[in-house]
Design a protein around this motif. Structure first.
Motif, PDB file in Angstrom:
ATOM      1  N   PHE A   1      39.527  35.061  26.571  1.00 20.18           N
ATOM      2  CA  PHE A   1      40.226  36.254  27.033  1.00 20.18           C
ATOM      3  C   PHE A   1      40.659  36.161  28.493  1.00 20.18           C
ATOM      4  O   PHE A   1      41.592  36.857  28.904  1.00 20.18           O
ATOM      5  CB  PHE A   1      39.386  37.488  26.730  1.00 20.18           C
ATOM      6  N   THR A   2      40.042  35.276  29.268  1.00 17.34           N
ATOM      7  CA  THR A   2      40.583  35.010  30.600  1.00 17.34           C
ATOM      8  C   THR A   2      41.872  34.196  30.475  1.00 17.34           C
ATOM      9  O   THR A   2      42.829  34.417  31.227  1.00 17.34           O
ATOM     10  CB  THR A   2      39.544  34.280  31.467  1.00 17.34           C
ATOM     11  N   LEU A   3      41.925  33.282  29.506  1.00 18.91           N
ATOM     12  CA  LEU A   3      43.173  32.565  29.240  1.00 18.91           C
ATOM     13  C   LEU A   3      44.267  33.517  28.773  1.00 18.91           C
ATOM     14  O   LEU A   3      45.442  33.342  29.106  1.00 18.91           O
ATOM     15  CB  LEU A   3      42.939  31.492  28.184  1.00 18.91           C
ATOM     16  N   HIS A   4      43.898  34.537  27.997  1.00 13.94           N
ATOM     17  CA  HIS A   4      44.880  35.539  27.587  1.00 13.94           C
ATOM     18  C   HIS A   4      45.466  36.253  28.812  1.00 13.94           C
ATOM     19  O   HIS A   4      46.669  36.528  28.865  1.00 13.94           O
ATOM     20  CB  HIS A   4      44.240  36.564  26.651  1.00 13.94           C
ATOM     21  N   LEU A   5      44.617  36.570  29.777  1.00 14.57           N
ATOM     22  CA  LEU A   5      45.105  37.207  30.995  1.00 14.57           C
ATOM     23  C   LEU A   5      46.034  36.264  31.750  1.00 14.57           C
ATOM     24  O   LEU A   5      47.086  36.688  32.244  1.00 14.57           O
ATOM     25  CB  LEU A   5      43.927  37.627  31.875  1.00 14.57           C
ATOM     26  N   LEU A   6      45.671  34.995  31.835  1.00 15.78           N
ATOM     27  CA  LEU A   6      46.530  34.030  32.510  1.00 15.78           C
ATOM     28  C   LEU A   6      47.875  33.924  31.800  1.00 15.78           C
ATOM     29  O   LEU A   6      48.928  33.852  32.446  1.00 15.78           O
ATOM     30  CB  LEU A   6      45.841  32.668  32.563  1.00 15.78           C
ATOM     31  N   ARG A   7      47.857  33.936  30.487  1.00 14.51           N
ATOM     32  CA  ARG A   7      49.118  33.937  29.732  1.00 14.51           C
ATOM     33  C   ARG A   7      49.930  35.184  30.042  1.00 14.51           C
ATOM     34  O   ARG A   7      51.160  35.130  30.176  1.00 14.51           O
ATOM     35  CB  ARG A   7      48.794  33.852  28.237  1.00 14.51           C
ATOM     36  N   ALA A   8      49.270  36.332  30.169  1.00 11.14           N
ATOM     37  CA  ALA A   8      49.982  37.580  30.463  1.00 11.14           C
ATOM     38  C   ALA A   8      50.657  37.542  31.827  1.00 11.14           C
ATOM     39  O   ALA A   8      51.667  38.223  32.041  1.00 11.14           O
ATOM     40  CB  ALA A   8      49.023  38.767  30.385  1.00 11.14           C
ATOM     41  N   THR A   9      50.118  36.755  32.755  1.00  9.73           N
ATOM     42  CA  THR A   9      50.763  36.651  34.079  1.00  9.73           C
ATOM     43  C   THR A   9      52.087  35.910  33.998  1.00  9.73           C
ATOM     44  O   THR A   9      52.901  36.002  34.920  1.00  9.73           O
ATOM     45  CB  THR A   9      49.857  35.923  35.092  1.00  9.73           C
ATOM     46  N   GLY A  10      52.288  35.141  32.931  1.00 12.65           N
ATOM     47  CA  GLY A  10      53.512  34.364  32.809  1.00 12.65           C
ATOM     48  C   GLY A  10      53.554  33.138  33.692  1.00 12.65           C
ATOM     49  O   GLY A  10      54.628  32.582  33.935  1.00 12.65           O
ATOM     50  N   VAL A  11      52.407  32.667  34.153  1.00 10.74           N
ATOM     51  CA  VAL A  11      52.389  31.475  34.992  1.00 10.74           C
ATOM     52  C   VAL A  11      53.025  30.312  34.237  1.00 10.74           C
ATOM     53  O   VAL A  11      52.889  30.183  33.021  1.00 10.74           O
ATOM     54  CB  VAL A  11      50.937  31.135  35.410  1.00 10.74           C
ATOM     55  N   SER A  12      53.734  29.466  34.960  1.00  9.05           N
ATOM     56  CA  SER A  12      54.389  28.332  34.322  1.00  9.05           C
ATOM     57  C   SER A  12      53.360  27.330  33.830  1.00  9.05           C
ATOM     58  O   SER A  12      52.511  26.868  34.588  1.00  9.05           O
ATOM     59  CB  SER A  12      55.346  27.644  35.303  1.00  9.05           C
TER      60      SER A  12
END
Length: 316
Positions: free
Chosen positions: A69-80
């Motif tokens: 779920f921390t990876l989900h948050l990172l995905r939500a940031t839209g980081v490249s």
């Protein structure tokens, strides 16, 4: 416009998406702002907090839970995903951690143990949908996991973590799997059988107006009308509508009640005018605090609500 200005005066993860989705900013300006996610704000904090094996940890929470779920948050940031520091973290996670699903254990173990790699998923579709979503977004789409999820689709079109014990689909599991299949299609290109499974899952939600029981029209669960961020595996109508927008689905009349609910929840006066509140949060397993408070105006909810309404208005 005041709400948009509020979004633009915030974390780069929110600002670049507001520029892309809610303003007429040039692609070059949007791309420049997106690059800041890597260096500032929540995206940079997430990347700085991961362990040497690629995992994220939070107190006594299971490592798989915090990592997923921390990876989900990172995905939500839209980081490249192409940034070297992102690729490095994902590569370490891919080889450093495995699911120990051979004996039904929910622990995420070291690579020398047993079970699938992290991006191959485990046994429950509500978890596997999330694993497929982050794996595909970060350049690790797993065909066997996508095929497994398609094979677990129920007769009514959705999915349920309790299947085969339960033969009725769950809103919660269905949205998790739909998000995973969408990211998988984006990663691998045309996949007709995956697309067909996704269409059936979307129809499951649409037949129920995104929040109702099909048989009676009653609200299936009052929590579906409460907007959460981060949502973890929980369903709500804002998450569903943002999925349909993101998937470039043409607005359907069966979404109308859900869209009107979004409109009604916009705050009408005071300092929160034009904004949406954070109704719920499922952040107990995140590796870092998100900085939003239940009952207060939420930039994440406001961003998603505004772009849903813009998509609905433009397409309708």
């Amino acid at each position: 416009m005041e709400a948009i200005d509020w979004l633009l005066d915030s974390d780069p993860a929110i600002r670049w998406q507001a520029m892309r989705d809610l303003t007429d900013a040039s692609p070059a300006a949007v791309a420049e702002e997106r690059e800041r996610v890597l260096r500032e704000g929540v995206g940079a904090e997430v990347l700085a907090s991961h362990e040497s094996d690629g995992s994220w940890r939070m107190g006594d929470a299971p490592v798989w839970l915090t990592t997923l779920f921390t990876l989900h948050l990172l995905r939500a940031t839209g980081v490249s995903r192409a940034e070297p520091v992102v690729e490095s973290a994902v590569a370490r996670l891919e080889v450093g951690l495995r699911w120990n699903d051979l004996d039904g254990c929910w622990e995420l173990r070291r690579a020398e143990t047993c079970g699938n790699t992290f991006f191959e998923g485990e046994v429950e579709p509500c978890i596997n949908g999330g694993a497929l979503a982050v794996g595909s977004y970060f350049g690790r789409p797993t065909e066997s996991l996508a095929r497994r999820l398609v094979g677990e689709q129920l007769e009514d079109g959705g999915w349920n973590c309790e299947a085969p014990k339960s033969t009725r689909s769950s809103f919660h599991t269905t949205i998790c799997v739909l998000e995973g299949l969408l990211e998988y299609e984006r990663a691998v290109g045309s996949a007709p059988d995956i697309a067909e499974a996704r269409r059936r899952g979307e129809e499951y939600l649409l037949e129920r107006g995104l929040f109702r029981r099909r048989a009676t029209g009653e609200i299936a669960n009052p929590e579906f009308l409460e907007f959460a961020f981060p949502p973890r595996y929980h369903y709500d109508v804002l998450r569903a509508l943002d999925y349909f927008r993101d998937a470039d689905i043409k607005p359907d009349a069966r979404m109308s009640d859900a869209v009107r609910l979004i409109e009604r929840r916009r705050q009408g006066d005071g300092q929160a005018e034009g904004r949406w509140l954070l109704d719920r949060t499922y952040d107990e397993a995140l590796a870092l605090p998100l900085g939003e408070r239940v009952g207060a105006p939420s930039r994440w909810n406001t961003l998603r609500a505004l772009r849903v309404l813009r998509w609905w208005g433009a397409s309708s």
